[in-house]
Design a protein around this motif. Sequence first.
Motif, PDB file in Angstrom:
ATOM      1  N   ILE B  71       0.860  -1.185   0.000  1.00  0.00           N
ATOM      2  CA  ILE B  71       0.000   0.000   0.000  1.00  0.00           C
ATOM      3  C   ILE B  71       0.894   1.231   0.000  1.00  0.00           C
ATOM      4  O   ILE B  71       1.828   1.328   0.800  1.00  0.00           O
ATOM      5  CB  ILE B  71      -0.951   0.003   1.219  1.00  0.00           C
ATOM      6  CG1 ILE B  71      -1.932  -1.178   1.108  1.00  0.00           C
ATOM      7  CG2 ILE B  71      -1.731   1.320   1.295  1.00  0.00           C
ATOM      8  CD1 ILE B  71      -2.805  -1.383   2.311  1.00  0.00           C
ATOM      9  N   GLY B  72       0.633   2.154  -0.920  1.00  0.00           N
ATOM     10  CA  GLY B  72       1.446   3.367  -1.026  1.00  0.00           C
ATOM     11  C   GLY B  72       2.899   3.036  -1.332  1.00  0.00           C
ATOM     12  O   GLY B  72       3.808   3.755  -0.924  1.00  0.00           O
ATOM     13  N   GLY B  73       3.127   1.917  -2.023  1.00  0.00           N
ATOM     14  CA  GLY B  73       4.473   1.528  -2.431  1.00  0.00           C
ATOM     15  C   GLY B  73       5.255   0.773  -1.358  1.00  0.00           C
ATOM     16  O   GLY B  73       6.384   0.363  -1.597  1.00  0.00           O
ATOM     17  N   LYS B  74       4.657   0.598  -0.167  1.00  0.00           N
ATOM     18  CA  LYS B  74       5.406  -0.071   0.907  1.00  0.00           C
ATOM     19  C   LYS B  74       4.766  -1.421   1.240  1.00  0.00           C
ATOM     20  O   LYS B  74       3.554  -1.583   1.097  1.00  0.00           O
ATOM     21  CB  LYS B  74       5.395   0.788   2.170  1.00  0.00           C
ATOM     22  CG  LYS B  74       6.105   2.102   2.001  1.00  0.00           C
ATOM     23  CD  LYS B  74       6.227   2.815   3.346  1.00  0.00           C
ATOM     24  CE  LYS B  74       6.553   4.286   3.152  1.00  0.00           C
ATOM     25  NZ  LYS B  74       5.350   5.105   2.858  1.00  0.00           N
ATOM     26  N   PRO B  75       5.569  -2.384   1.712  1.00  0.00           N
ATOM     27  CA  PRO B  75       5.001  -3.682   2.100  1.00  0.00           C
ATOM     28  C   PRO B  75       3.976  -3.497   3.211  1.00  0.00           C
ATOM     29  O   PRO B  75       4.239  -2.775   4.169  1.00  0.00           O
ATOM     30  CB  PRO B  75       6.201  -4.479   2.621  1.00  0.00           C
ATOM     31  CG  PRO B  75       7.409  -3.747   2.167  1.00  0.00           C
ATOM     32  CD  PRO B  75       7.022  -2.323   1.927  1.00  0.00           C
ATOM     33  N   ALA B  76       2.799  -4.119   3.062  1.00  0.00           N
ATOM     34  CA  ALA B  76       1.735  -3.889   4.031  1.00  0.00           C
ATOM     35  C   ALA B  76       0.967  -5.170   4.329  1.00  0.00           C
ATOM     36  O   ALA B  76      -0.166  -5.114   4.787  1.00  0.00           O
ATOM     37  CB  ALA B  76       0.784  -2.817   3.507  1.00  0.00           C
ATOM     38  N   THR B  77       1.583  -6.334   4.080  1.00  0.00           N
ATOM     39  CA  THR B  77       0.891  -7.590   4.341  1.00  0.00           C
ATOM     40  C   THR B  77       0.590  -7.716   5.837  1.00  0.00           C
ATOM     41  O   THR B  77       1.497  -7.611   6.649  1.00  0.00           O
ATOM     42  CB  THR B  77       1.760  -8.785   3.880  1.00  0.00           C
ATOM     43  OG1 THR B  77       2.287  -8.476   2.596  1.00  0.00           O
ATOM     44  CG2 THR B  77       0.951 -10.060   3.828  1.00  0.00           C
ATOM     45  N   GLY B  78      -0.682  -7.877   6.173  1.00  0.00           N
ATOM     46  CA  GLY B  78      -1.072  -8.038   7.576  1.00  0.00           C
ATOM     47  C   GLY B  78      -1.017  -6.758   8.380  1.00  0.00           C
ATOM     48  O   GLY B  78      -1.166  -6.780   9.590  1.00  0.00           O
ATOM     49  N   GLU B  79      -0.820  -5.615   7.713  1.00  0.00           N
ATOM     50  CA  GLU B  79      -0.783  -4.351   8.459  1.00  0.00           C
ATOM     51  C   GLU B  79      -2.132  -3.657   8.421  1.00  0.00           C
ATOM     52  O   GLU B  79      -2.710  -3.456   7.357  1.00  0.00           O
ATOM     53  CB  GLU B  79       0.283  -3.431   7.867  1.00  0.00           C
ATOM     54  CG  GLU B  79       1.505  -3.355   8.743  1.00  0.00           C
ATOM     55  CD  GLU B  79       2.493  -2.336   8.219  1.00  0.00           C
ATOM     56  OE1 GLU B  79       2.202  -1.139   8.396  1.00  0.00           O
ATOM     57  OE2 GLU B  79       3.497  -2.742   7.634  1.00  0.00           O
ATOM     58  N   ARG B  80      -2.602  -3.269   9.592  1.00  0.00           N
ATOM     59  CA  ARG B  80      -3.911  -2.614   9.655  1.00  0.00           C
ATOM     60  C   ARG B  80      -3.763  -1.098   9.649  1.00  0.00           C
ATOM     61  O   ARG B  80      -2.687  -0.567   9.879  1.00  0.00           O
ATOM     62  CB  ARG B  80      -4.610  -2.997  10.953  1.00  0.00           C
ATOM     63  CG  ARG B  80      -4.952  -4.461  11.021  1.00  0.00           C
ATOM     64  CD  ARG B  80      -5.862  -4.707  12.193  1.00  0.00           C
ATOM     65  NE  ARG B  80      -6.008  -6.143  12.406  1.00  0.00           N
ATOM     66  CZ  ARG B  80      -6.933  -6.658  13.191  1.00  0.00           C
ATOM     67  NH1 ARG B  80      -7.761  -5.878  13.846  1.00  0.00           N
ATOM     68  NH2 ARG B  80      -7.028  -7.961  13.345  1.00  0.00           N
ATOM     69  N   GLY B  81      -4.893  -0.442   9.413  1.00  0.00           N
ATOM     70  CA  GLY B  81      -4.915   1.012   9.547  1.00  0.00           C
ATOM     71  C   GLY B  81      -4.326   1.742   8.360  1.00  0.00           C
ATOM     72  O   GLY B  81      -3.805   2.847   8.505  1.00  0.00           O
ATOM     73  N   LEU B  82      -4.377   1.133   7.173  1.00  0.00           N
ATOM     74  CA  LEU B  82      -3.824   1.807   5.999  1.00  0.00           C
ATOM     75  C   LEU B  82      -4.875   2.108   4.929  1.00  0.00           C
ATOM     76  O   LEU B  82      -4.570   2.713   3.913  1.00  0.00           O
ATOM     77  CB  LEU B  82      -2.703   0.942   5.380  1.00  0.00           C
ATOM     78  CG  LEU B  82      -1.501   0.690   6.289  1.00  0.00           C
ATOM     79  CD1 LEU B  82      -0.549  -0.301   5.656  1.00  0.00           C
ATOM     80  CD2 LEU B  82      -0.770   1.995   6.593  1.00  0.00           C
ATOM     81  N   ILE B  83      -6.133   1.683   5.174  1.00  0.00           N
ATOM     82  CA  ILE B  83      -7.162   1.896   4.152  1.00  0.00           C
ATOM     83  C   ILE B  83      -8.383   2.627   4.743  1.00  0.00           C
ATOM     84  O   ILE B  83      -8.612   2.603   5.939  1.00  0.00           O
ATOM     85  CB  ILE B  83      -7.654   0.555   3.546  1.00  0.00           C
ATOM     86  CG1 ILE B  83      -8.274  -0.332   4.644  1.00  0.00           C
ATOM     87  CG2 ILE B  83      -6.531  -0.174   2.838  1.00  0.00           C
ATOM     88  CD1 ILE B  83      -9.110  -1.473   4.114  1.00  0.00           C
ATOM     89  N   GLY B  84      -9.122   3.278   3.841  1.00  0.00           N
ATOM     90  CA  GLY B  84     -10.455   3.750   4.192  1.00  0.00           C
ATOM     91  C   GLY B  84     -11.422   2.661   3.770  1.00  0.00           C
ATOM     92  O   GLY B  84     -11.175   1.973   2.785  1.00  0.00           O
TER      93      GLY B  84
END
Lengths: 259, 261
Positions: B71-84
């Motif tokens: 997300i946004g060019g960065k690894p985000a697997t399993g990371e919360r709080g990055l989307i609307g």
Amino acid sequence: MANKPAWRRAWPPAAALLLFLALWQAACAAFRIDPWTLPSPYDIALQMGEDAPLIGYHLAGTLGLAMSGVGLGLAAGVILAVALHLLPAVRSVVSPFVVASQNVPLIALGPLLMIWFGFGLTPKLILLTLVGFFPVAWSLLAGLGRAEPQLREYLAMIGASKWETLRRLEFPASLPYLFSGLKITVTYSVTTACVAEWLGASRGIGYYLVLKFKGFQIDAVFGAVICIVTLCLGLYGLAAWLERIAIYWRRAGKAGERG
Amino acid sequence: MSAETPYRLELIGISKSYARDGKPFQVLDNVSIRVREGEFVTLLGPSGSGKSTLFRLTGGVELPDAGEVRIGGKPATGERGLIGYMPQQASLFPWMTVAGNIAAALEIAGVPRREALASAKEWLARIGLDAVAGEHPGVLSGGMQQRVSFLRALLMPRDVMCLDEPFAALDALTRTEMQQWLLRQWEERRRSVLFVTHSIEEALTLSDRIYVLSAAPARVLREIAVPFERPRRADVWMDPQFAELKRDILGLLRRGDSDAV
């Protein structure tokens, strides 16, 4: 106009009560029942009128003690429920002990607390807290786990923390559960306060009750019972009224989560 | 949308299985999806094709068996709080006011309370809902609740908005109205959107690009660039190309179904 439905709801039980009192009065007269065995409602009312200032004094004492108990029980119950909700591992360890604590008879616990903490206010407040926290804690704990799954999923998807989820969803959603617990705690607290006063006190309706029993004033004993029941009902009504105020969104309309 | 526009969301080679009745059941099979900055991308597939699972993976609520989320060019697997996020049901909190609902979501995203409330009120006024800002959501109609829910997702300061069949629960008339409304709102702001639906018309009316998914285990059957110009006309469905694309996609989904059996 607005009072009419409430009045309509109130009159059947009120009529039943009046009928019951009339039958009681008639039975006492017809069978010439000894007032030391079963005083007539009229005798009781007369005695209550005579003793009114004294009863008021003792009732105020009991009310104060019961309300302190409600406050302590509520606080302890909420803290315990939130802690056990946030720490499921602790919950499984502690739950059996908490449930077991509720099965220790008051008539054993009361005197023990007196032995440990003396005859002052402390053992009474401990007794009231022990009795009062449980209904609040257990219904709140159930409520915290039962928040709307859609709302839970929404909060998870936007990355809400455990604390945010508790604050914004679980706690408000479980308020109805909290109040069911509180209503039970409130009535328990009055009867427990009376037991505590009975065990050792110089004021309170429980103390008055024991005094009158020892003096074979059965009409006054009945008067005390009526006062205790009325106090319970009054506090229950107060809790129900607070519930209506606290859960304001129920009145505004339901189904906030429907599409 | 040029080829240099950076990706806001990338799902790369995602596979996922669940245990169902004790047996592994594959939901997603090597699915790759990309959303560029300011692009409206739709996932179109039959019910039960793992679209919601894909969303949960994007939201970081679940982990893929294989593959990566960026997300946004960065690894985000399993990371919360990055989307609307805009769910199928409006999912507004009945004890908060309409403005309070939006503000609460913004606060969770780290916006200070006062700023969140001010921005909620300002934007409610922009979409003509300032009259109900102080009301509780229970008094709103289904369509109005969805508008509030959309605004809540739009205002989240995040790289990508995920819209999960947001109109599925609405009646047909309200649904068409809401599609037009969403189109106008989105064309003014151009956020990166990942949209899920099983309505072909909805996908063609709203999107820049469509990924057609097969039934479970979901694979990308085809990626379609929607050729209609922006701002999109309300009567785009009368375009002969619209009917042609619709027929293509319908055929694709039918064949996909029979393949899967």
